[in-house]
Design a protein around this motif. Structure first.
Motif, PDB file in Angstrom:
ATOM      1  N   PHE A 144       0.812  -1.215   0.000  1.00 33.59           N
ATOM      2  CA  PHE A 144       0.000   0.000   0.000  1.00 33.59           C
ATOM      3  C   PHE A 144       0.852   1.274   0.000  1.00 33.59           C
ATOM      4  O   PHE A 144       0.306   2.359  -0.148  1.00 33.59           O
ATOM      5  CB  PHE A 144      -0.938  -0.005   1.209  1.00 33.59           C
ATOM      6  N   SER A 148      -2.471   2.928  -3.974  1.00 31.69           N
ATOM      7  CA  SER A 148      -3.462   3.550  -3.100  1.00 31.69           C
ATOM      8  C   SER A 148      -4.446   2.513  -2.564  1.00 31.69           C
ATOM      9  O   SER A 148      -4.908   1.628  -3.301  1.00 31.69           O
ATOM     10  CB  SER A 148      -4.218   4.638  -3.865  1.00 31.69           C
ATOM     11  N   VAL A 149      -4.750   2.627  -1.267  1.00 30.86           N
ATOM     12  CA  VAL A 149      -5.716   1.707  -0.660  1.00 30.86           C
ATOM     13  C   VAL A 149      -7.075   1.865  -1.328  1.00 30.86           C
ATOM     14  O   VAL A 149      -7.766   0.869  -1.609  1.00 30.86           O
ATOM     15  CB  VAL A 149      -5.823   1.962   0.858  1.00 30.86           C
ATOM     16  N   TRP A 150      -7.473   3.099  -1.590  1.00 35.36           N
ATOM     17  CA  TRP A 150      -8.774   3.352  -2.208  1.00 35.36           C
ATOM     18  C   TRP A 150      -8.819   2.770  -3.621  1.00 35.36           C
ATOM     19  O   TRP A 150      -9.822   2.168  -4.024  1.00 35.36           O
ATOM     20  CB  TRP A 150      -9.045   4.852  -2.236  1.00 35.36           C
ATOM     21  N   GLU A 151      -7.734   2.927  -4.362  1.00 34.29           N
ATOM     22  CA  GLU A 151      -7.681   2.355  -5.705  1.00 34.29           C
ATOM     23  C   GLU A 151      -7.764   0.831  -5.647  1.00 34.29           C
ATOM     24  O   GLU A 151      -8.419   0.202  -6.481  1.00 34.29           O
ATOM     25  CB  GLU A 151      -6.392   2.781  -6.399  1.00 34.29           C
ATOM     26  N   ILE A 153      -9.168  -1.070  -3.291  1.00 34.64           N
ATOM     27  CA  ILE A 153     -10.459  -1.564  -2.818  1.00 34.64           C
ATOM     28  C   ILE A 153     -11.568  -1.288  -3.821  1.00 34.64           C
ATOM     29  O   ILE A 153     -12.475  -2.111  -4.003  1.00 34.64           O
ATOM     30  CB  ILE A 153     -10.800  -0.946  -1.448  1.00 34.64           C
ATOM     31  N   THR A 154     -11.528  -0.145  -4.506  1.00 33.17           N
ATOM     32  CA  THR A 154     -12.631   0.256  -5.372  1.00 33.17           C
ATOM     33  C   THR A 154     -12.326   0.095  -6.858  1.00 33.17           C
ATOM     34  O   THR A 154     -13.228   0.247  -7.677  1.00 33.17           O
ATOM     35  CB  THR A 154     -13.013   1.722  -5.098  1.00 33.17           C
ATOM     36  N   GLY A 183      -6.869  -3.095  -9.179  1.00 28.93           N
ATOM     37  CA  GLY A 183      -8.222  -2.937  -8.668  1.00 28.93           C
ATOM     38  C   GLY A 183      -8.801  -4.297  -8.308  1.00 28.93           C
ATOM     39  O   GLY A 183      -8.980  -5.157  -9.181  1.00 28.93           O
TER      40      GLY A 183
END
Length: 416
Positions: A144, A148-151, A153-154, A183
């Motif tokens: 991470f 990106s964590v958001w990238e 997970i989503t 992703g």
């Protein structure tokens, strides 16, 4: 002298010493009792006290020497470790025999030793779990830092194929728009899809077969059907994979074509169905045990009120067994979430975000295996992505277990 030879020689020395310690300790206690002196514990307990006094220090010396060798602090010859352990065993045996006296609380000492051994076993399990979680977390944090964590997970695209070039410092060879993309949504979509299909197959068949065997089947039929059903649990997953790829998949493709649908030969429906067949014994066996544990008085009370057998099962037996059925269901879900071989052999490895079970998809565990068995370096993003996927999968499984615990406690409060 190797470790195996040293261990065998140590056991060869400790076994006769242990037998001698038990015999001499018990004999000394029996002699004391014969002289009219009352002992605190039974004679055999004094014998076991002598064995413990001999064995634990000797094994402790061997383990300590092995740890020192493993850590590289002190490298002791195997012969010296063997000699030290046997000398310690002899000294412990002498101490244990000398300690045998009327005031020695051998029973209490043995109880405390067993308690500490059980505590040690529990702590080993706990520490092992903590070590596994921490190792996954630390490696996932390395991933991470780059993604990106958001990238992760989503993101709806999983394409780590060019990450090995980046790790090798050859990022300029990557074509425009061809960089690695991590992703995880397609992977978890495939995981949840195959799990849902498996549970749709396994839960009704497993629960209904458990109800039949516990409520309707005669002892003779139950004695034949239950072992045959549980044989499914012992079949290797690779055999299920062959069955899914060779037998089930062509049938699904032909049926889909008959109804005018287009089905891939690496569709996710085939491994889901076969995985459900594999999970049936888990749900059936656990549900059967839970249903059989329900007091017969509940059934007799329902019959006394005029209910039929099916009404009793529907209104009394199944609700009372619901906590166990939920536990069996969650066990099946966990088993499906971690399955790899069937998906690899029947569904392929292409990340595909779709709602259509007739298309090919892949799962998280398949990509973890691919990431850790490739030829890329260990610190590459593609390899580290396996730990990130494992961490998220662990969180998902932990959440399911927490939910199941809450549900089980709630239903237990209602039907206790």
């Amino acid at each position: 002298m190797g470790i195996g030879e040293t261990t065998l020689l140590l056991l060869a020395g400790l076994i006769p010493l242990g037998y001698a310690g038990f015999y001499l300790g018990r004999r000394k206690a029996l002699t004391t009792v014969a002289d009219g002196v009352r002992m605190h514990s039974r004679p055999q307990q004094y014998g076991w006290y002598s064995v413990v006094s001999m064995g634990i220090p000797a094994i402790g010396v061997a383990i300590a020497a092995s740890l020192l060798n493993l850590l590289g602090w002190i490298t002791l010859p195997a012969e010296l470790v063997l000699l030290m352990s046997l000398v310690t065993a002899a000294a412990g045996l002498g101490y244990g025999l000398k300690a045998v006296r009327p005031t020695l609380r051998a029973r209490n000492a043995l109880d405390n030793i067993i308690r500490w051994l059980l505590l040690g076993a529990a702590l080993i399990s706990i520490m092992t779990t903590i070590a596994i979680v921490l190792s996954v977390i630390f490696e996932a944090m390395r991933f991470f830092r780059e993604v990106s964590v958001w990238e992760f997970i989503t993101g709806t695209v999983w394409s780590p194929g060019d990450s090995f070039l980046e790790a090798a410092g050859r990022g300029d060879e990557i074509s425009e728009g061809g960089g690695a993309v991590f992703g995880s949504v397609p992977l978890f979509a495939g995981t949840f899809m195959v799990t849902a299909i498996a549970m749709i197959v396994a839960l009704p068949i497993g629960l209904l077969s458990a109800i039949f065997m516990s409520e309707y089947a005669s002892p003779k039929i139950r004695g034949i059907a239950k072992p045959m059903l549980e044989v499914l649990a012992g079949i290797p997953t690779v055999v299920y994979g062959f069955f899914a790829a060779i037998t089930v998949t062509p049938v699904i493709v032909d049926l889909a074509g008959f109804f005018g649908l287009d089905a891939s030969y690496s569709n996710i429906l085939s491994p889901g169905i076969v995985m459900g067949i594999m999970i049936i014994p888990f749900i059936s066996s656990l549900s059967d045990d839970v249903i059989n544990s329900i007091p017969q008085s509940l059934r007799e009370g329902a019959f006394a009120l005029g209910t039929t057998r099916s009404e009793t099962i529907r209104s009394i037996v199944v609700p009372a067994a619901l906590p166990g059925v939920i536990s069996a269901f969650l066990l099946g879900v966990s088993r499906a979430l971690g399955e790899t071989m069937i998906v690899v052999m029947a569904a392929g490895v292409r990340p595909n975000l779709t709602w259509n079970p007739l298309e090919d998809m892949t799962t998280v565990t398949v990509n973890i295996v691919m990431a850790l068995t490739g030829d890329q370096s260990f610190d590459s993003p593609q390899t580290l992505s396996a730990f990130a996927l494992g961490l998220v999968l662990f969180i998902v499984t932990l959440t399911l277990n927490i939910i199941s615990t809450i549900l089980v406690r709630r239903f237990k409060q209602e039907y206790d």
